[in-house]
Design an enzyme around this catalytic site. Structure first.
Site, PDB file in Angstrom:
ATOM      1  N   PHE A  99       0.855  -1.190   0.000  1.00 49.30           N
ATOM      2  CA  PHE A  99       0.000   0.000   0.000  1.00 49.30           C
ATOM      3  C   PHE A  99       0.884   1.231   0.000  1.00 49.30           C
ATOM      4  O   PHE A  99       1.749   1.375   0.861  1.00 49.30           O
ATOM      5  CB  PHE A  99      -0.939   0.030   1.211  1.00 49.30           C
ATOM      6  CG  PHE A  99      -1.889   1.194   1.145  1.00 49.30           C
ATOM      7  CD1 PHE A  99      -3.038   1.121   0.376  1.00 49.30           C
ATOM      8  CD2 PHE A  99      -1.614   2.381   1.811  1.00 49.30           C
ATOM      9  CE1 PHE A  99      -3.900   2.213   0.282  1.00 49.30           C
ATOM     10  CE2 PHE A  99      -2.470   3.466   1.715  1.00 49.30           C
ATOM     11  CZ  PHE A  99      -3.624   3.382   0.950  1.00 49.30           C
TER      12      PHE A  99
ATOM     13  N   ASP B 210       9.100   2.693   1.853  1.00 47.65           N
ATOM     14  CA  ASP B 210       7.912   3.414   2.292  1.00 47.65           C
ATOM     15  C   ASP B 210       7.763   3.161   3.795  1.00 47.65           C
ATOM     16  O   ASP B 210       7.297   2.102   4.212  1.00 47.65           O
ATOM     17  CB  ASP B 210       6.689   2.920   1.519  1.00 47.65           C
ATOM     18  CG  ASP B 210       5.411   3.647   1.932  1.00 47.65           C
ATOM     19  OD1 ASP B 210       5.399   4.266   3.010  1.00 47.65           O
ATOM     20  OD2 ASP B 210       4.427   3.580   1.171  1.00 47.65           O
TER      21      ASP B 210
ATOM     22  N   LYS C 235       2.607   9.347   8.575  1.00 47.11           N
ATOM     23  CA  LYS C 235       1.643   9.093   9.659  1.00 47.11           C
ATOM     24  C   LYS C 235       2.008   9.674  11.037  1.00 47.11           C
ATOM     25  O   LYS C 235       1.359  10.586  11.495  1.00 47.11           O
ATOM     26  CB  LYS C 235       1.358   7.600   9.760  1.00 47.11           C
ATOM     27  CG  LYS C 235       0.524   7.111   8.562  1.00 47.11           C
ATOM     28  CD  LYS C 235      -0.049   5.733   8.753  1.00 47.11           C
ATOM     29  CE  LYS C 235      -1.169   5.466   7.755  1.00 47.11           C
ATOM     30  NZ  LYS C 235      -0.756   4.847   6.507  1.00 47.11           N
TER      31      LYS C 235
HETATM   32  C1  LIG Z   1      -1.081   5.113   5.105  1.00 44.03           C
HETATM   33  C2  LIG Z   1      -0.015   4.748   4.134  1.00 44.03           C
HETATM   34  C3  LIG Z   1       0.213   5.509   2.969  1.00 44.03           C
HETATM   35  C4  LIG Z   1      -0.673   6.655   2.553  1.00 44.03           C
HETATM   36  O1  LIG Z   1      -0.625   7.719   3.432  1.00 44.03           O
HETATM   37  P1  LIG Z   1      -1.762   8.864   3.328  1.00 44.03           P
HETATM   38  O2  LIG Z   1      -1.322   9.863   4.353  1.00 44.03           O
HETATM   39  O3  LIG Z   1      -3.064   8.214   3.638  1.00 44.03           O
HETATM   40  O4  LIG Z   1      -1.714   9.393   1.952  1.00 44.03           O
HETATM   41  C5  LIG Z   1       1.285   5.163   2.164  1.00 44.03           C
HETATM   42  N1  LIG Z   1       2.078   4.124   2.469  1.00 44.03           N
HETATM   43  C6  LIG Z   1       1.886   3.372   3.562  1.00 44.03           C
HETATM   44  C7  LIG Z   1       2.819   2.248   3.860  1.00 44.03           C
HETATM   45  C8  LIG Z   1       0.823   3.652   4.436  1.00 44.03           C
HETATM   46  O5  LIG Z   1       0.613   2.880   5.499  1.00 44.03           O
END
Ligand SMILES: *Cc1c(COP(=O)(O)O)cnc(C)c1O
Length: 381
Positions: free
Chosen positions: A125, A210, A239
């Site tokens: 994700f 990420d 986050k």
């Molecule tokens: C939550 C998340 C995102 C997206 O972040 P947003 O602030 O919702 O755009 C991207 N990568 C990972 C691994 C995430 O957990």
């Protein structure tokens, strides 16, 4: 009538207040929060030092645009660079998806010469913008939005040979989560990221991690990649960075970062004084409280308690990012029943509960959460 777009299920609860690991709803009922806004409020709700920083920014300087320098932004960049391992530069954004957009644009600018493909893993994700949605290795989420931007390719998670086959000459970067969070809490197996790093070095391809969910202490290290003894070229985060105030960041090592020149990338709000002040206070508390060590020890304790439940099979994850595989029960129903019983967590797959409490969570709060889950599962504790 509810005038919100229909992108989220009808909420079962409306929260009005939070403090530490607890939330309160409109009726004054108290809940123990073991989700933290999906790994966002890592210092708990309404942390006084973060609140003071937010108020301070509101009373002095909220916004200037990125045409001018501001102090909190510079300090946060220096702290993040140090925590990542040094030798890089930071671009500030407003979210995880935007931090990854920056990473993708940077990889294309750095690579050039027809090299533009980003390879990511199935089950990953990376966000919901058109590009980060395509990077997200979940084809079902792509369907309704075709055609998506070109230049993305997916390979099986934790399969080094599949990745090797995918690294054609057009590939600029590999983008991976150290623990697949949304995909069901799947940590990179030992040796995987090391092997990916070697492949990337051989082919002159960037390794981008990420760390939007895993970063900033959550897994028991400052960053998830630090469990694996590799140095990535690019690190995205968001986050937990503002403990609830929206802010994202994309770090890149100097030689990669220098591919960007003025005009290549920009944002109105990214890293503005309000968000950067919240991040500065968040990082200061995180460093003082040594949150990686806390996540490590409380995570071990929580994992042990979960493993003691009869209906819990495998417990996966690192630090305080845990997935509990349930046996013979629907995780979504269990999450609903937990909410009704005053415990907030979520079902990340139909069989997996995700737990991501505050990194300052106490042992008593862990006991309380596991007790509530045990009661929902019909187990006496
Ligand atoms: C939550 C998340 C995102 C997206 O972040 P947003 O602030 O919702 O755009 C991207 N990568 C990972 C691994 C995430 O957990």
């Amino acid at each position: 009538m509810n005038r919100l777009m229909n992108t989220y299920p009808e909420p079962a609860v409306t929260f009005v207040r939070g403090e530490g690991s607890y939330l309160w709803d409109e009726e004054g009922r108290r809940y123990l929060d073991f989700l933290s806004g999906i790994a966002v409020t890592s210092l708990g709700h309404a942390h006084p030092e973060v609140a003071d920083a937010i108020c301070g920014a509101a009373r002095s300087l909220l916004h200037t645009s990125n045409l001018f320098g501001t102090l909190p932004q510079r300090e946060v960049a220096a702290t993040l660079d140090r925590l990542v391992g040094g030798g890089g530069r930071v671009f500030f954004a407003n979210s995880g998806a935007e931090a990854n957009e920056c990473a993708i644009k940077l990889a294309r600018k750095w690579a050039g010469h027809g090299r533009y493909v980003v390879v990511s893993a199935y089950g990953s994700f990376h966000g919901r913008t058109l590009a980060t949605l395509h990077a997200t290795g979940q084809p079902a989420k792509h369907e309704a939005f075709q055609p998506l931007p070109e230049g993305f390719r997916h390979v099986a998670w934790a399969d080094v040979e599949a990745l090797e086959r995918a690294l054609s000459p057009e590939v600029a970067a590999v983008l991976l989560e150290p623990v697949q969070g949304e995909g069901g809490v799947w940590p990179a197996p030992p040796g995987y990221l090391e092997a990916v790093r070697r492949l990337c070095d051989e082919r002159g391809v960037l390794l981008m991690v990420d760390e939007v969910q895993t970063g900033l202490g959550r897994t028991g290290r400052w960053f998830g990649f630090q469990h694996h003894g590799v140095r990535p070229d690019v690190v995205s985060m968001a986050k937990a960075l503002g403990n609830g105030v929206p802010i994202g960041a994309c770090w890149a090592r100097e030689e990669v970062a220098s591919a960007f020149v003025p005009g290549d990338h920009a944002t109105t709000f990214g890293g503005q004084p309000l968000a950067a002040s919240a991040a500065r206070a968040t990082l200061a508390v995180m460093e003082r409280e040594e949150v990686p060590a806390r996540a490590e020890s409380r995570g071990r304790y929580l994992a042990g308690r979960l493993a003691g439940l009869a209906r819990v099979g495998q417990v996966r994850g690192q630090g305080l990012l845990l997935g509990a595989e349930l046996e013979g029960v629907d995780a979504r129903q269990v999450a609903k029943d937990c909410l009704a019983a005053g415990l907030v967590l979520n079902a990340v797959t139909p069989t997996t509960l995700r737990l991501a409490p505050s990194l300052l969570v106490s042992e008593e709060e862990v006991d309380e959460a596991v007790g509530a889950l045990a009661a929902v599962l019909g187990e006496e504790r």
